[in-house]
Design a protein around this motif. Structure first.
Motif, short mmCIF file in Angstrom:
data_model
loop_
_atom_site.label_atom_id
_atom_site.label_comp_id
_atom_site.label_asym_id
_atom_site.label_seq_id
_atom_site.Cartn_x
_atom_site.Cartn_y
_atom_site.Cartn_z
N GLN A 90 0.84 -1.20 0.00
CA GLN A 90 0.00 0.00 0.00
C GLN A 90 0.88 1.26 0.00
O GLN A 90 0.65 2.18 -0.78
N ASP A 91 1.90 1.26 0.86
CA ASP A 91 2.82 2.40 0.94
C ASP A 91 3.55 2.63 -0.38
O ASP A 91 3.91 3.76 -0.71
N ALA A 92 3.76 1.55 -1.14
CA ALA A 92 4.47 1.65 -2.42
C ALA A 92 3.52 2.09 -3.54
O ALA A 92 3.93 2.20 -4.70
N GLY A 93 2.25 2.32 -3.18
CA GLY A 93 1.29 2.81 -4.17
C GLY A 93 0.64 1.73 -5.01
O GLY A 93 0.01 2.01 -6.03
N VAL A 94 0.77 0.47 -4.58
CA VAL A 94 0.11 -0.63 -5.30
C VAL A 94 -1.36 -0.64 -4.89
O VAL A 94 -1.66 -0.72 -3.70
N PRO A 95 -2.30 -0.55 -5.86
CA PRO A 95 -3.72 -0.58 -5.50
C PRO A 95 -4.07 -1.86 -4.74
O PRO A 95 -3.44 -2.89 -4.95
N ARG A 96 -5.06 -1.76 -3.87
CA ARG A 96 -5.50 -2.90 -3.05
C ARG A 96 -5.74 -4.13 -3.93
O ARG A 96 -6.35 -4.04 -4.98
N ILE A 97 -5.24 -5.26 -3.46
CA ILE A 97 -5.37 -6.52 -4.21
C ILE A 97 -6.49 -7.32 -3.56
O ILE A 97 -6.36 -7.74 -2.41
N SER A 98 -7.61 -7.51 -4.27
CA SER A 98 -8.72 -8.24 -3.63
C SER A 98 -8.54 -9.75 -3.73
O SER A 98 -9.08 -10.48 -2.94
N TYR A 99 -7.80 -10.20 -4.75
CA TYR A 99 -7.62 -11.64 -4.92
C TYR A 99 -6.25 -12.03 -4.38
O TYR A 99 -5.24 -11.87 -5.05
N LYS A 100 -6.24 -12.53 -3.12
CA LYS A 100 -4.99 -13.02 -2.56
C LYS A 100 -5.30 -14.28 -1.76
O LYS A 100 -6.39 -14.42 -1.23
N SER A 101 -4.32 -15.15 -1.73
CA SER A 101 -4.55 -16.41 -1.05
C SER A 101 -3.24 -16.93 -0.49
O SER A 101 -2.17 -16.69 -1.06
N ALA A 102 -3.35 -17.65 0.61
CA ALA A 102 -2.18 -18.36 1.15
C ALA A 102 -2.04 -19.65 0.35
O ALA A 102 -3.03 -20.26 -0.05
N TYR A 114 -8.29 -23.30 -11.49
CA TYR A 114 -9.26 -23.72 -10.49
C TYR A 114 -9.24 -22.77 -9.30
O TYR A 114 -10.29 -22.37 -8.79
N LEU A 115 -8.04 -22.39 -8.86
CA LEU A 115 -7.92 -21.46 -7.73
C LEU A 115 -8.58 -20.12 -8.08
O LEU A 115 -9.33 -19.57 -7.28
N CYS A 116 -8.33 -19.61 -9.28
CA CYS A 116 -8.93 -18.34 -9.71
C CYS A 116 -10.45 -18.43 -9.71
O CYS A 116 -11.14 -17.54 -9.21
N GLU A 117 -10.97 -19.53 -10.28
CA GLU A 117 -12.42 -19.71 -10.36
C GLU A 117 -13.03 -19.84 -8.95
O GLU A 117 -14.09 -19.30 -8.67
N HIS A 118 -12.34 -20.57 -8.10
CA HIS A 118 -12.78 -20.78 -6.71
C HIS A 118 -12.85 -19.42 -5.99
O HIS A 118 -13.84 -19.13 -5.32
N MET A 119 -11.82 -18.61 -6.15
CA MET A 119 -11.80 -17.30 -5.50
C MET A 119 -12.86 -16.36 -6.07
O MET A 119 -13.49 -15.61 -5.33
N ALA A 120 -13.09 -16.43 -7.37
CA ALA A 120 -14.11 -15.60 -8.00
C ALA A 120 -15.49 -15.94 -7.42
O ALA A 120 -16.29 -15.04 -7.14
N LYS A 121 -15.74 -17.24 -7.23
CA LYS A 121 -17.02 -17.69 -6.63
C LYS A 121 -17.16 -17.16 -5.21
O LYS A 121 -18.21 -16.67 -4.82
N GLU A 122 -16.08 -17.26 -4.43
CA GLU A 122 -16.11 -16.77 -3.04
C GLU A 122 -16.38 -15.27 -3.00
O GLU A 122 -17.14 -14.79 -2.17
N HIS A 123 -15.74 -14.54 -3.91
CA HIS A 123 -15.94 -13.08 -3.96
C HIS A 123 -17.38 -12.74 -4.30
O HIS A 123 -17.96 -11.85 -3.70
N ALA A 124 -17.93 -13.46 -5.27
CA ALA A 124 -19.33 -13.23 -5.66
C ALA A 124 -20.26 -13.52 -4.49
O ALA A 124 -21.18 -12.74 -4.21
N ALA A 125 -20.01 -14.61 -3.78
CA ALA A 125 -20.85 -14.98 -2.65
C ALA A 125 -20.76 -13.95 -1.53
O ALA A 125 -21.77 -13.57 -0.94
N SER A 126 -19.57 -13.46 -1.24
CA SER A 126 -19.46 -12.50 -0.14
C SER A 126 -20.03 -11.14 -0.54
O SER A 126 -20.59 -10.44 0.29
#
Length: 136
Positions: A90-102, A114-126
């Protein structure tokens, strides 16, 4: 004494102008960074990380996968360290990243697609949940 596990991060779909800023942040923090190519979605996360036993995907079909979000995958980075990494971005000016995962032993078996699709579904649900709660 247990050896500290190497911290690594994978970037996917980041615009060129943000990659340099992210690279500087991770270099400063001593985190190894891999910038994935556009067609990395075919591969398993374990292969992209270079984990023994994972082989390159064979099917080189003409199927197309389009994912328009920036994705940040983090290995062995959690808790206070994760907060520090996100604040530094954030301090380096990188816009907030909504798709991140451990990266977990479980999702290394998944393809990046599959991971991308899984995260997209979770984002839509939330987002849907937030809408519902906002309208009550």
């Amino acid at each position: 004494m247990a050896m500290k596990k190497e911290e690594r991060a994978l970037l996917y779909q980041f615009p060129e102008e943000q990659i340099a800023a992210v690279q500087n942040v991770f270099r400063t923090l001593g985190i190894r960074l891999l910038v994935l190519p556009a067609d990395a979605w075919r591969e398993k996360i374990g292969f992209l990380l270079g984990i023994k036993g994972y082989k390159k995907a064979l099917r080189q079909t003409d199927e197309h996968f389009s994912f328009s979000h920036r994705l940040l995958l983090l290995e062995h980075i959690q808790g206070k360290r994760l907060t520090k990494v996100l604040e530094a971005l954030q301090d380096a000016g990188v816009p907030r990243i909504s798709y991140k995962s451990a990266i977990t032993p479980y999702n290394t078996l998944w393809t990046l697609r599959y991971l991308c699709e899984h995260m997209a579904k979770e984002h839509a649900a939330s987002a849907e949940r937030a809408d519902r709660e906002g309208n009550e």
